[in-house]
Design a protein around this motif. Structure first.
Motif, PDB file in Angstrom:
ATOM      1  N   ILE A   9      38.346  36.533  45.548  1.00  0.00           N
ATOM      2  CA  ILE A   9      37.889  35.562  44.534  1.00  0.00           C
ATOM      3  C   ILE A   9      39.082  35.267  43.632  1.00  0.00           C
ATOM      4  CG2 ILE A   9      36.351  35.165  42.568  1.00  0.00           C
ATOM      5  CD1 ILE A   9      34.306  37.019  43.898  1.00  0.00           C
ATOM      6  N   PRO A  10      39.588  34.029  43.643  1.00  0.00           N
ATOM      7  CA  PRO A  10      40.807  33.747  42.887  1.00  0.00           C
ATOM      8  C   PRO A  10      40.557  33.652  41.376  1.00  0.00           C
ATOM      9  CG  PRO A  10      40.029  31.754  43.953  1.00  0.00           C
ATOM     10  CD  PRO A  10      39.103  32.857  44.382  1.00  0.00           C
ATOM     11  N   PHE A  11      41.614  33.761  40.619  1.00  0.00           N
ATOM     12  CA  PHE A  11      41.632  33.585  39.154  1.00  0.00           C
ATOM     13  C   PHE A  11      40.893  34.694  38.400  1.00  0.00           C
ATOM     14  CE2 PHE A  11      41.297  29.151  40.912  1.00  0.00           C
ATOM     15  CZ  PHE A  11      42.608  28.772  40.687  1.00  0.00           C
ATOM     16  N   LEU A  12      40.493  35.771  39.084  1.00  0.00           N
ATOM     17  CA  LEU A  12      39.602  36.744  38.439  1.00  0.00           C
ATOM     18  C   LEU A  12      40.345  37.939  37.838  1.00  0.00           C
ATOM     19  CD1 LEU A  12      36.582  37.299  37.945  1.00  0.00           C
ATOM     20  CD2 LEU A  12      36.526  38.546  40.112  1.00  0.00           C
ATOM     21  N   LYS A  13      41.478  38.292  38.481  1.00  0.00           N
ATOM     22  CA  LYS A  13      42.121  39.557  38.083  1.00  0.00           C
ATOM     23  C   LYS A  13      42.514  39.539  36.594  1.00  0.00           C
ATOM     24  CE  LYS A  13      42.688  41.070  42.548  1.00  0.00           C
ATOM     25  NZ  LYS A  13      42.848  39.974  43.498  1.00  0.00           N
ATOM     26  N   GLY A  14      42.117  40.588  35.892  1.00  0.00           N
ATOM     27  CA  GLY A  14      42.466  40.736  34.480  1.00  0.00           C
ATOM     28  C   GLY A  14      41.408  40.212  33.523  1.00  0.00           C
ATOM     29  N   VAL A  15      40.500  39.367  34.019  1.00  0.00           N
ATOM     30  CA  VAL A  15      39.533  38.732  33.113  1.00  0.00           C
ATOM     31  C   VAL A  15      38.464  39.734  32.645  1.00  0.00           C
ATOM     32  CG1 VAL A  15      37.794  36.897  32.922  1.00  0.00           C
ATOM     33  CG2 VAL A  15      39.912  36.493  34.201  1.00  0.00           C
ATOM     34  N   LEU A  16      37.993  40.563  33.575  1.00  0.00           N
ATOM     35  CA  LEU A  16      36.872  41.456  33.254  1.00  0.00           C
ATOM     36  C   LEU A  16      37.323  42.838  32.799  1.00  0.00           C
ATOM     37  CD1 LEU A  16      34.764  40.459  36.388  1.00  0.00           C
ATOM     38  CD2 LEU A  16      34.398  39.707  34.021  1.00  0.00           C
ATOM     39  N   GLU A  17      38.583  43.153  33.044  1.00  0.00           N
ATOM     40  CA  GLU A  17      39.083  44.507  32.777  1.00  0.00           C
ATOM     41  C   GLU A  17      38.907  44.969  31.326  1.00  0.00           C
ATOM     42  OE1 GLU A  17      40.114  42.589  35.028  1.00  0.00           O
ATOM     43  OE2 GLU A  17      40.783  43.701  36.777  1.00  0.00           O
ATOM     44  N   PRO A  18      38.979  44.069  30.320  1.00  0.00           N
ATOM     45  CA  PRO A  18      38.751  44.570  28.954  1.00  0.00           C
ATOM     46  C   PRO A  18      37.333  45.098  28.738  1.00  0.00           C
ATOM     47  CG  PRO A  18      39.800  42.400  28.909  1.00  0.00           C
ATOM     48  CD  PRO A  18      39.423  42.676  30.327  1.00  0.00           C
ATOM     49  N   PHE A  19      36.408  44.755  29.623  1.00  0.00           N
ATOM     50  CA  PHE A  19      34.999  45.106  29.388  1.00  0.00           C
ATOM     51  C   PHE A  19      34.416  46.056  30.424  1.00  0.00           C
ATOM     52  CE2 PHE A  19      36.000  40.686  28.391  1.00  0.00           C
ATOM     53  CZ  PHE A  19      35.908  40.733  27.008  1.00  0.00           C
ATOM     54  N   ALA A  20      35.110  46.238  31.529  1.00  0.00           N
ATOM     55  CA  ALA A  20      34.506  47.008  32.618  1.00  0.00           C
ATOM     56  C   ALA A  20      35.577  47.614  33.515  1.00  0.00           C
ATOM     57  CB  ALA A  20      33.618  46.086  33.454  1.00  0.00           C
ATOM     58  N   GLU A  21      35.147  48.628  34.248  1.00  0.00           N
ATOM     59  CA  GLU A  21      35.994  49.119  35.344  1.00  0.00           C
ATOM     60  C   GLU A  21      35.759  48.158  36.508  1.00  0.00           C
ATOM     61  OE1 GLU A  21      35.917  52.705  38.625  1.00  0.00           O
ATOM     62  OE2 GLU A  21      34.734  52.937  36.791  1.00  0.00           O
ATOM     63  N   VAL A  22      36.823  47.571  37.035  1.00  0.00           N
ATOM     64  CA  VAL A  22      36.655  46.581  38.101  1.00  0.00           C
ATOM     65  C   VAL A  22      37.359  47.071  39.361  1.00  0.00           C
ATOM     66  CG1 VAL A  22      36.817  44.142  38.727  1.00  0.00           C
ATOM     67  CG2 VAL A  22      36.817  44.801  36.316  1.00  0.00           C
ATOM     68  N   ARG A  23      36.637  47.066  40.469  1.00  0.00           N
ATOM     69  CA  ARG A  23      37.246  47.473  41.738  1.00  0.00           C
ATOM     70  C   ARG A  23      37.214  46.276  42.682  1.00  0.00           C
ATOM     71  NH1 ARG A  23      35.093  51.890  45.657  1.00  0.00           N
ATOM     72  NH2 ARG A  23      36.922  51.964  47.007  1.00  0.00           N
ATOM     73  N   TYR A  24      38.387  45.892  43.182  1.00  0.00           N
ATOM     74  CA  TYR A  24      38.480  44.743  44.088  1.00  0.00           C
ATOM     75  C   TYR A  24      38.549  45.242  45.528  1.00  0.00           C
ATOM     76  CZ  TYR A  24      39.730  42.365  39.767  1.00  0.00           C
ATOM     77  OH  TYR A  24      39.721  41.870  38.487  1.00  0.00           O
ATOM     78  N   LEU A  25      37.679  44.697  46.360  1.00  0.00           N
ATOM     79  CA  LEU A  25      37.656  45.119  47.766  1.00  0.00           C
ATOM     80  C   LEU A  25      37.526  43.883  48.658  1.00  0.00           C
ATOM     81  CD1 LEU A  25      35.059  48.017  47.394  1.00  0.00           C
ATOM     82  CD2 LEU A  25      37.485  48.292  47.985  1.00  0.00           C
TER      83      LEU A  25
END
Ligand SMILES: O=C(O)[C@H](O)[C@H](O)COP(=O)(O)O
Length: 331
Positions: A9-25
């Motif tokens: 999913i493009p443009f997503l990296k870094g957007v949610l990290e301030p609020f959640a643990e994000v794991r990309y698979l």
């Protein structure tokens, strides 16, 4: 809070990290073990979201960054308190661009002008409505079929058989469900003009490929039964063959990511409502005349070259999608 997101999913990296643990698979690799302790799943079409994946997990939201949602068992999710959101309409202009490029290609290679052709549009939602509006402006005679809309709105749409009978080109823009699976098959093809063109950029399973091969019709396909394992004969004989990228415009992808982030924001109260990828160039919706389209589309999207690439390397179906240079929407 934990989020599992498809890494494509493009443009997503870094957007949610301030609020959640994000794991990309990778979408295909997301497993029940991965989602067990996750609160939300941001997905694309490559992850089957059903009981096998989600049962016993903590997931409360499945947000798909796609128009289609046939990869999600929505009934099971609803019954188990999981909210499902889609990115309805996100890439409608991207798909319009694919249809436009295909029509220009066909008019050149078959030697016709829009005024000489009847275009049948099956499914008049976000995509089909745009196709109808632009195709009418380009001079096509456009006939539409959308039974659920006709039932609700009485808007003068025709039955599928009638549209198929009159169409020189029949383009499909329906969701995939029990009413549309293989809606284009032997019986429908028998009603069509010999040599008419079937275009499909919705879901492969809407069109019965084996029946198409026997039909005496022509076809231009972006979506295929059994992706990524394409029927070699269907691929080889296609006037145009592309790897399920009709909606792959930069703005379409940006819209899809923004809609998924908005769904997360709503569901979990994150301060991200209204967020849009700052690096995505804005869309410039505008009318475009047929001649301008013919003069310009090749500079943005060479659908013929893309088709040759897939025909030469059918085994690269998924990697052609993964490495796609998202097209610019310019109308
Ligand atoms: O449903 C859709 O939006 C489209 O088919 C989409 O272009 C496919 O999405 P993907 O899973 O490749 O992101």
């Amino acid at each position: 809070m934990k989020i599992i997101a498809d890494s494509a999913i493009p443009f997503l990296k870094g957007v949610l990290e301030p609020f959640a643990e994000v794991r990309y698979l990778p979408g295909k690799a997301i497993s029940a073990a991965d989602v067990r302790d996750a609160d939300a799943l941001l997905t694309r079409t490559r992850t089957r979201c059903d009981a096998a994946l989600l049962a016993g997990s903590r997931v409360r939201l499945v947000a798909t960054a796609t128009i289609g949602f046939d990869h999600i068992d929505t009934a099971w999710c609803t019954a188990h308190g999981i909210t499902v959101t889609t990115a309805a309409g996100c890439n409608a202009r991207g798909v319009l661009q694919w249809v436009a490029a295909a029509l220009v290609h066909l008019s050149r290679t078959q030697g016709w002008q829009p005024a000489e052709r009847t275009l049948g549009v099956v499914g008049v939602g976000h995509v089909g409505s745009l196709v109808k509006t632009y195709a009418e402006a380009w001079g096509f005679r456009v006939l539409c079929c959308d039974p659920p809309r006709e039932e609700r709105e009485r808007c003068g749409f025709l039955p599928l058989e009638e549209v198929a009978r009159q169409a020189d080109i029949l383009t499909f823009h329906t969701p995939l469900d029990d009413t549309t699976r293989r809606m284009a098959g032997e019986e429908l093809f028998r009603r069509m003009k010999p040599g008419a063109v079937v275009m499909n950029s919705s879901r492969g399973e809407v069109v019965d490929g084996a029946a198409l091969l026997r039909s005496g019709l022509e076809w231009a396909l972006d979506v295929w039964e059994h992706e990524p394992d394409l029927d070699p004969e269907l691929l080889g004989k296609a006037l145009l063959a592309t790897p399920h990228i009709a909606g792959y415009s930069e703005q379409g992808k940006a819209n899809a990511t923004a809609m998924s982030v908005a769904a997360l924001a709503r569901c979990f109260g994150l301060p991200l409502e209204g967020w849009y990828p700052p690096e995505a160039a804005p869309s410039v919706p505008r009318p475009i005349a047929w001649q301008e389209l013919c003069d310009t589309i090749g500079g943005v999207y060479d659908i013929g070259a893309e088709s040759r690439r897939l025909k030469e390397h059918p085994g690269d179906f998924e990697s052609l999608r993964d490495r796609y240079a998202y097209r610019r929407e310019y109308f």
